[in-house]
Design a protein around this motif. Sequence first.
Motif, PDB file in Angstrom:
ATOM      1  N   ASP A   1      -2.303   5.753  -8.132  1.00 15.66           N
ATOM      2  CA  ASP A   1      -2.868   4.502  -7.607  1.00 15.66           C
ATOM      3  C   ASP A   1      -4.306   4.039  -7.878  1.00 15.66           C
ATOM      4  O   ASP A   1      -4.979   5.136  -7.339  1.00 15.66           O
ATOM      5  CB  ASP A   1      -2.373   4.544  -6.343  1.00 15.66           C
TER       6      ASP A   1
ATOM      7  N   ASN B   1      -4.743   0.481  -4.143  1.00 18.80           N
ATOM      8  CA  ASN B   1      -4.585   0.485  -2.866  1.00 18.80           C
ATOM      9  C   ASN B   1      -5.422   1.591  -2.155  1.00 18.80           C
ATOM     10  O   ASN B   1      -6.765   1.615  -2.451  1.00 18.80           O
ATOM     11  CB  ASN B   1      -3.273   0.230  -2.132  1.00 18.80           C
TER      12      ASN B   1
ATOM     13  N   LYS C   1       1.915   6.478  -6.413  1.00 17.94           N
ATOM     14  CA  LYS C   1       0.839   6.862  -5.471  1.00 17.94           C
ATOM     15  C   LYS C   1       0.198   7.862  -6.524  1.00 17.94           C
ATOM     16  O   LYS C   1      -1.259   7.993  -6.115  1.00 17.94           O
ATOM     17  CB  LYS C   1       1.369   7.863  -4.354  1.00 17.94           C
ATOM     18  N   ASP C   2       0.650   8.578  -7.349  1.00 18.20           N
ATOM     19  CA  ASP C   2      -0.323   9.769  -8.020  1.00 18.20           C
ATOM     20  C   ASP C   2      -1.205   9.119  -8.802  1.00 18.20           C
ATOM     21  O   ASP C   2      -2.020   9.927  -9.443  1.00 18.20           O
ATOM     22  CB  ASP C   2       0.833  10.704  -8.921  1.00 18.20           C
TER      23      ASP C   2
ATOM     24  N   THR D   1       0.858  -1.363   0.003  1.00 22.18           N
ATOM     25  CA  THR D   1       0.108   0.025   0.260  1.00 22.18           C
ATOM     26  C   THR D   1       0.840   1.206  -0.051  1.00 22.18           C
ATOM     27  O   THR D   1       0.304   2.502  -0.164  1.00 22.18           O
ATOM     28  CB  THR D   1      -0.968   0.084   1.283  1.00 22.18           C
ATOM     29  N   ALA D   2       2.190   1.211   0.067  1.00 23.23           N
ATOM     30  CA  ALA D   2       3.039   2.389   0.212  1.00 23.23           C
ATOM     31  C   ALA D   2       3.888   2.566  -0.762  1.00 23.23           C
ATOM     32  O   ALA D   2       5.345   2.721  -0.710  1.00 23.23           O
ATOM     33  CB  ALA D   2       3.819   2.155   1.954  1.00 23.23           C
ATOM     34  N   GLU D   3       3.523   1.973  -2.207  1.00 25.21           N
ATOM     35  CA  GLU D   3       4.380   2.464  -3.172  1.00 25.21           C
ATOM     36  C   GLU D   3       4.493   3.838  -3.742  1.00 25.21           C
ATOM     37  O   GLU D   3       3.567   4.271  -4.513  1.00 25.21           O
ATOM     38  CB  GLU D   3       3.787   1.574  -4.247  1.00 25.21           C
ATOM     39  N   ILE D   4       5.289   4.409  -3.019  1.00 26.50           N
ATOM     40  CA  ILE D   4       5.290   6.095  -3.049  1.00 26.50           C
ATOM     41  C   ILE D   4       5.428   6.471  -4.433  1.00 26.50           C
ATOM     42  O   ILE D   4       5.035   7.847  -5.094  1.00 26.50           O
ATOM     43  CB  ILE D   4       5.937   6.800  -1.952  1.00 26.50           C
TER      44      ILE D   4
ATOM     45  N   GLU E   1      -4.637   9.421   4.162  1.00 28.40           N
ATOM     46  CA  GLU E   1      -4.527   7.803   4.149  1.00 28.40           C
ATOM     47  C   GLU E   1      -4.572   7.253   5.518  1.00 28.40           C
ATOM     48  O   GLU E   1      -5.179   6.321   5.845  1.00 28.40           O
ATOM     49  CB  GLU E   1      -3.442   7.469   3.071  1.00 28.40           C
TER      50      GLU E   1
ATOM     51  N   LEU F   1       2.386   6.835   4.731  1.00 29.12           N
ATOM     52  CA  LEU F   1       1.140   7.034   4.202  1.00 29.12           C
ATOM     53  C   LEU F   1       0.917   8.914   4.463  1.00 29.12           C
ATOM     54  O   LEU F   1       1.405   9.183   5.604  1.00 29.12           O
ATOM     55  CB  LEU F   1       0.108   6.307   4.844  1.00 29.12           C
TER      56      LEU F   1
END
Length: 504
Positions: free
Chosen positions: A146, A149, A143-144, A137-140, A186, A182
């Motif tokens: 995503d 998750n 994230k833009d 869930t923390a694939e930074i 989040e 997060l």
Amino acid sequence: MGKKIMLQGTASNVGKSIISAGLCRIFKQDGYSVAPFKSQNMALNSFITKEGLEMGRAQVFQAEASKIEPTVDMNPILLKPSGNHRCQVIVKGKVREDMSSSKYHDYKLELVDILKETFDGLSNKYDIVVMEGAGSTAEINLKDRDIANMGMAEIADAPVIIVGDIDRGGVFASISGTMLLLDEKERKRVKGVIINKFRGKKELLYEGVKMLEDIIKVPVLGVVPYTDIKIEDEDSVTTRFKNKMKKNDINIEIIRTPHMSNFTDFNIFETQEDVSIRYVDFGESLGNPDVVIIPGTKSTIDDLKYIRDSGIEPQIKDLHKKGKLIFGICGGYQMLGKKLKDPYHVEGEVEEIEGIGLLDTETVFGNEKTTTQVEATICNNLNGYLENLGNKKVKGYEIHMGLTSRGEVHSLDTINKKLDEVVNYTEGSINKECNVVGTYIHGIFDEIDFTRTLLNNIRTKKGLEVIDSKVSSFEDFKDKEYDKLADFLREHLDLEKIYEIMND
């Protein structure tokens, strides 16, 4: 709108799919209508619905746990890796196109409306939707865009439970690190965490659990011990390929090709006490098995070249000469033929390649993909390994590019039903000696009567007594395993708190 809960993970293979399936069965037992949902699944294991649409198998077994028919709404986006950082993008069960990873990353935002509409449809139909995230869930870096998750949790406005795997070590760091990465909005969605795959005495973990709760400011909803309940897992995270083979009366070796798909075709063998399975991996050789299986594949020609370049092809031919049973499913069936042609470059640059040549067949790849459920009857007048199989019923599904024409071979079966329509045509191929078999039907072994008879023919050939299967129906076996999973999770999860989270 129904209630919803979303399970996300600190990483892949933390057990999200299994726990999601267990929750589906628990909620069903508690009197709710329930459906699974995973917005985006990356897997080579796929399934064909009654409508002829393709979806990931994880949501199929979760639908089974929910006691409902699987539909593509439960997995609207399926990504099937095809190598070289590319994948086949399947949306609502139909192929869109092959995309590079960078192109798909840009394309994802175009799918948001589809995901919202699809999820809302499920939520309006069922009391509870059990959602599953993908990977970490923390694939930074992603994230833009995503949609798997927290992005999907926002679309559905769903509370989140994060699952961490203690078996691989560092679970406290992985959970607290995930929470750290997060953003504030989040973190507010995260209502609890689950520590999964614990081995040892729980009392030794209590102090660490309390410290973790103080750090992340959300409760630990359960510490779930490691268990061996026989439920499907995803091809990207399975440990089945690493299992050591225990010698048994019947030894089956399955060639693990680089693009192998639908290894779930062989889960049934794990229910048969006289069978052992070994996956033959890169750099390994075939032993002296009773059966060699060449499985389905996303890239038939590439995997044929792999079998040839790795030296496995002559080993297959040698075992065939010794009278062993060689069985090919889907892409494996195509490889067993004399020639494979790809005039439209569906698979790549190779337009024609010699097959292994154990069946008098020829496959030509076309642009149309076959996706269908089928029911069939095994042909009569078969002998050897296939003796006593005539008129036995089998069913499954087909997923393949290409059509196979047959020369001097016997058909394996007659297709009686296709997508619920009555039909009548033959399928599959068998050589004269009945020790080389090819079929397009995934799931053919799930029919216990067919499989047990085949295994008993092997036993007879080896001078062993015929035995009965302790499992009368694979469907019933799986259903009991879902109940076991539900009982197990009831013991180790704070279900009262989970219901409270969904009701907030």
